[in-house]
Design a protein around this motif. Sequence first.
Motif, PDB file in Angstrom:
ATOM      1  N   TRP A 266      66.572  25.067  18.250  1.00  0.00           N
ATOM      2  CA  TRP A 266      67.265  26.345  18.166  1.00  0.00           C
ATOM      3  C   TRP A 266      68.145  26.403  16.922  1.00  0.00           C
ATOM      4  O   TRP A 266      68.198  27.425  16.228  1.00  0.00           O
ATOM      5  N   HIS A 267      68.852  25.307  16.631  1.00  0.00           N
ATOM      6  CA  HIS A 267      69.661  25.251  15.418  1.00  0.00           C
ATOM      7  C   HIS A 267      68.780  25.399  14.179  1.00  0.00           C
ATOM      8  O   HIS A 267      69.147  26.094  13.217  1.00  0.00           O
ATOM      9  N   LYS A 268      67.642  24.734  14.185  1.00  0.00           N
ATOM     10  CA  LYS A 268      66.753  24.806  13.016  1.00  0.00           C
ATOM     11  C   LYS A 268      66.195  26.213  12.841  1.00  0.00           C
ATOM     12  O   LYS A 268      65.979  26.670  11.715  1.00  0.00           O
ATOM     13  N   TRP A 269      65.962  26.903  13.947  1.00  0.00           N
ATOM     14  CA  TRP A 269      65.527  28.296  13.884  1.00  0.00           C
ATOM     15  C   TRP A 269      66.629  29.145  13.264  1.00  0.00           C
ATOM     16  O   TRP A 269      66.394  29.965  12.374  1.00  0.00           O
ATOM     17  N   LYS A 270      67.859  28.956  13.724  1.00  0.00           N
ATOM     18  CA  LYS A 270      68.988  29.715  13.194  1.00  0.00           C
ATOM     19  C   LYS A 270      69.164  29.479  11.694  1.00  0.00           C
ATOM     20  O   LYS A 270      69.444  30.414  10.933  1.00  0.00           O
ATOM     21  N   LEU A 271      69.003  28.244  11.243  1.00  0.00           N
ATOM     22  CA  LEU A 271      69.240  27.892   9.850  1.00  0.00           C
ATOM     23  C   LEU A 271      68.101  28.305   8.927  1.00  0.00           C
ATOM     24  O   LEU A 271      68.241  28.246   7.707  1.00  0.00           O
ATOM     25  N   GLY A 272      66.959  28.710   9.504  1.00  0.00           N
ATOM     26  CA  GLY A 272      65.824  29.124   8.685  1.00  0.00           C
ATOM     27  C   GLY A 272      64.811  28.037   8.424  1.00  0.00           C
ATOM     28  O   GLY A 272      63.890  28.229   7.623  1.00  0.00           O
ATOM     29  N   LEU A 274      62.883  26.672  10.844  1.00  0.00           N
ATOM     30  CA  LEU A 274      61.739  27.059  11.654  1.00  0.00           C
ATOM     31  C   LEU A 274      61.617  28.573  11.591  1.00  0.00           C
ATOM     32  O   LEU A 274      62.620  29.279  11.526  1.00  0.00           O
ATOM     33  N   ASP A 275      60.384  29.076  11.622  1.00  0.00           N
ATOM     34  CA  ASP A 275      60.193  30.519  11.673  1.00  0.00           C
ATOM     35  C   ASP A 275      59.225  30.864  12.797  1.00  0.00           C
ATOM     36  O   ASP A 275      58.900  30.011  13.635  1.00  0.00           O
ATOM     37  N   ARG A 276      58.768  32.111  12.827  1.00  0.00           N
ATOM     38  CA  ARG A 276      57.942  32.561  13.939  1.00  0.00           C
ATOM     39  C   ARG A 276      56.650  31.769  14.083  1.00  0.00           C
ATOM     40  O   ARG A 276      56.040  31.755  15.156  1.00  0.00           O
ATOM     41  N   ARG A 277      56.213  31.106  13.030  1.00  0.00           N
ATOM     42  CA  ARG A 277      54.997  30.293  13.124  1.00  0.00           C
ATOM     43  C   ARG A 277      55.225  29.015  13.905  1.00  0.00           C
ATOM     44  O   ARG A 277      54.277  28.440  14.447  1.00  0.00           O
ATOM     45  N   GLN A 278      56.458  28.560  13.972  1.00  0.00           N
ATOM     46  CA  GLN A 278      56.776  27.322  14.699  1.00  0.00           C
ATOM     47  C   GLN A 278      57.513  27.576  16.012  1.00  0.00           C
ATOM     48  O   GLN A 278      57.783  26.638  16.755  1.00  0.00           O
ATOM     49  N   VAL A 279      57.853  28.834  16.290  1.00  0.00           N
ATOM     50  CA  VAL A 279      58.580  29.186  17.505  1.00  0.00           C
ATOM     51  C   VAL A 279      57.708  30.107  18.360  1.00  0.00           C
ATOM     52  O   VAL A 279      57.265  31.157  17.891  1.00  0.00           O
ATOM     53  N   VAL A 280      57.470  29.708  19.602  1.00  0.00           N
ATOM     54  CA  VAL A 280      56.657  30.498  20.520  1.00  0.00           C
ATOM     55  C   VAL A 280      57.576  31.158  21.536  1.00  0.00           C
ATOM     56  O   VAL A 280      58.360  30.480  22.215  1.00  0.00           O
ATOM     57  N   CYS A 281      57.488  32.479  21.644  1.00  0.00           N
ATOM     58  CA  CYS A 281      58.223  33.213  22.664  1.00  0.00           C
ATOM     59  C   CYS A 281      57.325  33.331  23.893  1.00  0.00           C
ATOM     60  O   CYS A 281      56.261  33.970  23.832  1.00  0.00           O
ATOM     61  N   VAL A 282      57.719  32.700  24.990  1.00  0.00           N
ATOM     62  CA  VAL A 282      56.901  32.654  26.192  1.00  0.00           C
ATOM     63  C   VAL A 282      57.263  33.835  27.094  1.00  0.00           C
ATOM     64  O   VAL A 282      58.371  33.901  27.634  1.00  0.00           O
ATOM     65  N   GLN A 283      56.328  34.747  27.248  1.00  0.00           N
ATOM     66  CA  GLN A 283      56.543  35.915  28.100  1.00  0.00           C
ATOM     67  C   GLN A 283      55.592  35.949  29.296  1.00  0.00           C
ATOM     68  O   GLN A 283      55.747  36.772  30.183  1.00  0.00           O
ATOM     69  N   SER A 284      54.615  35.060  29.280  1.00  0.00           N
ATOM     70  CA  SER A 284      53.701  34.899  30.410  1.00  0.00           C
ATOM     71  C   SER A 284      53.227  33.454  30.408  1.00  0.00           C
ATOM     72  O   SER A 284      53.400  32.716  29.425  1.00  0.00           O
ATOM     73  N   SER A 285      52.631  33.022  31.489  1.00  0.00           N
ATOM     74  CA  SER A 285      52.224  31.622  31.635  1.00  0.00           C
ATOM     75  C   SER A 285      51.227  31.226  30.541  1.00  0.00           C
ATOM     76  O   SER A 285      50.298  31.983  30.227  1.00  0.00           O
ATOM     77  N   ARG A 286      51.429  30.028  29.998  1.00  0.00           N
ATOM     78  CA  ARG A 286      50.538  29.567  28.931  1.00  0.00           C
ATOM     79  C   ARG A 286      50.731  28.082  28.675  1.00  0.00           C
ATOM     80  O   ARG A 286      51.741  27.485  29.077  1.00  0.00           O
ATOM     81  N   ASP A 287      49.763  27.477  27.984  1.00  0.00           N
ATOM     82  CA  ASP A 287      49.851  26.094  27.530  1.00  0.00           C
ATOM     83  C   ASP A 287      50.239  26.089  26.060  1.00  0.00           C
ATOM     84  O   ASP A 287      49.758  26.920  25.273  1.00  0.00           O
ATOM     85  N   ILE A 288      51.113  25.144  25.677  1.00  0.00           N
ATOM     86  CA  ILE A 288      51.600  25.041  24.306  1.00  0.00           C
ATOM     87  C   ILE A 288      51.579  23.588  23.881  1.00  0.00           C
ATOM     88  O   ILE A 288      51.936  22.701  24.665  1.00  0.00           O
ATOM     89  N   THR A 289      51.172  23.315  22.664  1.00  0.00           N
ATOM     90  CA  THR A 289      51.238  21.964  22.100  1.00  0.00           C
ATOM     91  C   THR A 289      52.448  21.881  21.184  1.00  0.00           C
ATOM     92  O   THR A 289      52.524  22.610  20.183  1.00  0.00           O
TER      93      THR A 289
END
Length: 413
Positions: A266-272, A274-289
Motif C-alpha cells: 500500500w505504501h509503495k502504491w501511494k509513493l508511485g 506500484l501502479d494499476r498494473r501491479q495492483v488488483v482491485c478485487v470486486q468479485s471472487s477470483r484467483d490472483i498470482t
Amino acid sequence: MPRQRRTGGAERPSLRGVGAALTSLLALAATSLVAGPAAAATGEAGPCALPRTEAHHSLGVSDWNDAYPRPDRPLDAVMIFLSFPDHRPAVTPGELAADHFPATTQFFRRASYGKFTLRPHPLRQWIRMPETSDHYGIRRDWDNGRRGAYLRDAVAAADPQVDFSRYAVVYLVADPDAPGVDSDATKVVNFDEPLHADGTDIRRVVTVFERHPPDRNVLAHETGHVFDLPDLYHRPADGKGDWDTHVGDWDVMGSQFGLAPDLFGWHKWKLGWLDRRQVVCVQSSRDITLEPMAAVPAPGVSLGTRLAVIRTGEDSAVAVEARSSTGNDSTTCTEGVLLYRVHSKTPSGGGPVEVIDTHPETGGCGDRSVYAPLADAPLRVGEAYSVPGGHTRVEVADRTPSGAWTVRITTGV
C-alpha cells in the motif's frame, strides 16, 4: 521513534523568516496535516483507491500531497553535522555519514524496484552551534521553544556552507557523544510555515541524534516521513508496554528493528512505485498470482502483480500481499500471504494499518521479533482465512516454481 530494542562559493540570498516560521512547529506525532495542493496519483486510481483525507500522513492514494517530495525520481539530500561548544566530537562527519549511507539508499532502491534513488551529500566538516548541547533541552517530547531555537541556530549556522535550494531532504546530524544529546529525539519536524533560505522553502527537516553506531534502518524510517508515510507503531499512553501491536515486524514505518522491514505494498502504491498494473482491485471472487513484495525483478522483467485490494468502506480496505525472504525482507521470520487493514482517515500513530493475525493462537521468532504474536501472521500454502467483520475469504492455493503465491479470494461469503 520507539527504542524498544538496541543491540564557500558565490553569495546567495540570506536566510529569511526563520524566527517567525519556528514559532509554530509541528512534531511528527502531531495530527494536523501540512497543507499542500493535490497532484494526481500515478495512473488512474481505480475503485479500490481510498481517498486522501485531512488525517496527518493519510494513507489515501487518490492523489498526492505536493507539500511532500514524491520519491518517483532521484532526490538529493544534504547531511549537516552539528557540534557544540561543550564537547569535541570523537567521530568524524565521514564516519557518521557511513552509519547511514549507502545503506539507506540501498533500502529505498530495493523497495522501489530501482525507481527511486536517494543521493546523499554529506558535509565534510562540523558546523559549530552557538550554544552548548544541554542548552537546547534535547529529548523525545521536546519543548517547542527549545526545539525552535535548535533549528533556528542550526539552519543559520549551516547557511553559509549549504545551498538549501539544491536539496529535497535535509538531515541535521548532531554530535552523538555531546552530553545534552538524546537519541530518542531523532524525528522529522514539520513547519506550519516553511523556512525560506536560498530562494527555496524548507518545509521539514530530519533531526538525527543517533548513537554511533545507530539503530538499524532508522534513517529509512525517518526519511519515509519526509515522503508522507505515517508511523505504524502504537505508543502506549505511559510509554511502557508493546509498541508494535499494530504491524509487528512488517514494515519499517512500524519498527526499524523489524525482521521484514520492506514497505507494505500500500505504501509503495501511494509513493508511485506500484501502479494499476501491479495492483488488483478485487470486486468479485477470483484467483490472483502474487509476486513477493520485496523481490526485485531482473532488468527487463516486469514487476507482476504485487498487491490485491478489497474495498471495505469509504475510507477502509483490506490489502493482500506476499512476503518472502528476499531483498529487504531477507531476515523475515515467516513467509506467506499477509493480510492487513488500511484506514485513510486514521492519522499517523493511530493505527492506519493493522496486520491481521491469521494464526492468533501462536507466534514466531520470539527471540528476534519485535512482536512475536504477529511474526507468523501470514497464511501458508493450503491455509485459508475468513476476514472478521466482512464477507471475504482468502485461501493460499499454491506456490509457483518461481516463488509467487497463488491466492484465491472469495467475496460475498
